[in-house]
Motif scaffolding. Structure first.
Motif, PDB file in Angstrom:
ATOM      1  N   ILE A 118       0.843  -1.201   0.000  1.00 53.73           N
ATOM      2  CA  ILE A 118       0.000   0.000   0.000  1.00 53.73           C
ATOM      3  C   ILE A 118       0.874   1.245   0.000  1.00 53.73           C
ATOM      4  O   ILE A 118       0.591   2.219  -0.701  1.00 53.73           O
ATOM      5  CB  ILE A 118      -0.968  -0.021   1.205  1.00 53.73           C
ATOM      6  N   ILE A 157       2.293   1.770  -3.495  1.00 51.79           N
ATOM      7  CA  ILE A 157       1.274   2.295  -4.406  1.00 51.79           C
ATOM      8  C   ILE A 157       0.993   3.765  -4.110  1.00 51.79           C
ATOM      9  O   ILE A 157       0.851   4.580  -5.033  1.00 51.79           O
ATOM     10  CB  ILE A 157      -0.007   1.444  -4.311  1.00 51.79           C
ATOM     11  N   ALA A 158       0.927   4.126  -2.826  1.00 49.28           N
ATOM     12  CA  ALA A 158       0.651   5.521  -2.464  1.00 49.28           C
ATOM     13  C   ALA A 158       1.797   6.443  -2.900  1.00 49.28           C
ATOM     14  O   ALA A 158       1.560   7.526  -3.447  1.00 49.28           O
ATOM     15  CB  ALA A 158       0.428   5.634  -0.958  1.00 49.28           C
ATOM     16  N   GLY A 169       1.657   6.886  -6.550  1.00 52.60           N
ATOM     17  CA  GLY A 169       0.593   7.825  -6.893  1.00 52.60           C
ATOM     18  C   GLY A 169       1.017   9.268  -6.677  1.00 52.60           C
ATOM     19  O   GLY A 169       0.677  10.154  -7.462  1.00 52.60           O
ATOM     20  N   ILE A 170       1.788   9.517  -5.619  1.00 56.01           N
ATOM     21  CA  ILE A 170       2.283  10.876  -5.368  1.00 56.01           C
ATOM     22  C   ILE A 170       3.290  11.269  -6.437  1.00 56.01           C
ATOM     23  O   ILE A 170       3.274  12.396  -6.943  1.00 56.01           O
ATOM     24  CB  ILE A 170       2.904  10.957  -3.957  1.00 56.01           C
ATOM     25  N   THR A 181      -4.276   9.902  -9.492  1.00 57.89           N
ATOM     26  CA  THR A 181      -5.025   9.642  -8.261  1.00 57.89           C
ATOM     27  C   THR A 181      -5.691   8.263  -8.228  1.00 57.89           C
ATOM     28  O   THR A 181      -6.144   7.843  -7.166  1.00 57.89           O
ATOM     29  CB  THR A 181      -6.100  10.717  -8.059  1.00 57.89           C
ATOM     30  N   TYR A 237      -4.250   5.513  -8.300  1.00 54.67           N
ATOM     31  CA  TYR A 237      -3.424   4.659  -7.451  1.00 54.67           C
ATOM     32  C   TYR A 237      -3.916   4.656  -6.004  1.00 54.67           C
ATOM     33  O   TYR A 237      -3.805   3.647  -5.306  1.00 54.67           O
ATOM     34  CB  TYR A 237      -1.960   5.094  -7.496  1.00 54.67           C
ATOM     35  N   ILE A 238      -4.454   5.756  -5.556  1.00 49.62           N
ATOM     36  CA  ILE A 238      -4.967   5.829  -4.187  1.00 49.62           C
ATOM     37  C   ILE A 238      -6.173   4.903  -4.024  1.00 49.62           C
ATOM     38  O   ILE A 238      -6.320   4.222  -3.002  1.00 49.62           O
ATOM     39  CB  ILE A 238      -5.320   7.287  -3.801  1.00 49.62           C
ATOM     40  N   ASP A 239      -7.031   4.848  -5.037  1.00 46.68           N
ATOM     41  CA  ASP A 239      -8.173   3.931  -4.995  1.00 46.68           C
ATOM     42  C   ASP A 239      -7.707   2.477  -4.973  1.00 46.68           C
ATOM     43  O   ASP A 239      -8.282   1.644  -4.262  1.00 46.68           O
ATOM     44  CB  ASP A 239      -9.083   4.159  -6.199  1.00 46.68           C
ATOM     45  N   ALA A 253      -4.876   1.427  -3.726  1.00 47.98           N
ATOM     46  CA  ALA A 253      -4.306   1.204  -2.394  1.00 47.98           C
ATOM     47  C   ALA A 253      -5.404   0.948  -1.367  1.00 47.98           C
ATOM     48  O   ALA A 253      -5.257   0.085  -0.486  1.00 47.98           O
ATOM     49  CB  ALA A 253      -3.450   2.399  -1.981  1.00 47.98           C
ATOM     50  N   ILE A 254      -6.515   1.670  -1.471  1.00 47.01           N
ATOM     51  CA  ILE A 254      -7.635   1.460  -0.539  1.00 47.01           C
ATOM     52  C   ILE A 254      -8.230   0.072  -0.734  1.00 47.01           C
ATOM     53  O   ILE A 254      -8.514  -0.640   0.240  1.00 47.01           O
ATOM     54  CB  ILE A 254      -8.699   2.558  -0.720  1.00 47.01           C
TER      55      ILE A 254
END
Length: 130
Positions: A50, A53-54, A57-58, A63, A65-67, A69-70
């Protein structure tokens, strides 16, 4: 130092630290020594993924990638709960120690000396299966 250079440095440092934690956690999954240790290490592997992936995404600014990771966090949580329930369902040994802990040498020796089955009648004679 401008903000973009600072962000690039922070992203690279995060990738290095996450890679190091990933390698150490894989070693714990392989080494063990008990099943709960391995389950905990697998949970930490999900957390490291996670993090990867975060940070990705940064770095990319994408964005979605944040989904991802969740979603991975939810699946990882469910897997950890399933493994934990599996460990709890294994119960305890006859000597009272939890099944997830290694047995003591005394209980192993005692298991070798006790019969493993009840007496069985064969052709009218009672024999002892050991």
């Amino acid at each position: 130092m401008n903000p973009q250079a600072y962000l690039d440095f922070a992203v690279q440092a995060a990738f290095v630290l996450l890679s190091l934690s990933f390698i150490i956690t894989v070693a714990r999954v392989i080494k063990g020594p008990t099943l709960p240790d391995r389950v905990l290490a697998l949970d930490l592997l999900v957390a490291a993924a996670i993090g990867f992936i975060a940070v990705l995404g940064i770095k990319t600014g994408y964005t979605l990638y944040i989904d991802i990771a969740i979603a991975l966090g939810l699946v990882g949580f469910l897997a950890t709960v399933a493994f934990s329930r599996f460990i709890l369902s294994r119960g305890q040994r006859e000597d009272g120690t939890p099944a997830c802990e290694p047995a003591s040498d005394a209980s192993i020796e005692e298991d070798r000396l006790t019969p493993t089955a009840e007496p069985v009648a064969l052709d009218g004679k009672v024999s002892q299966n050991v």
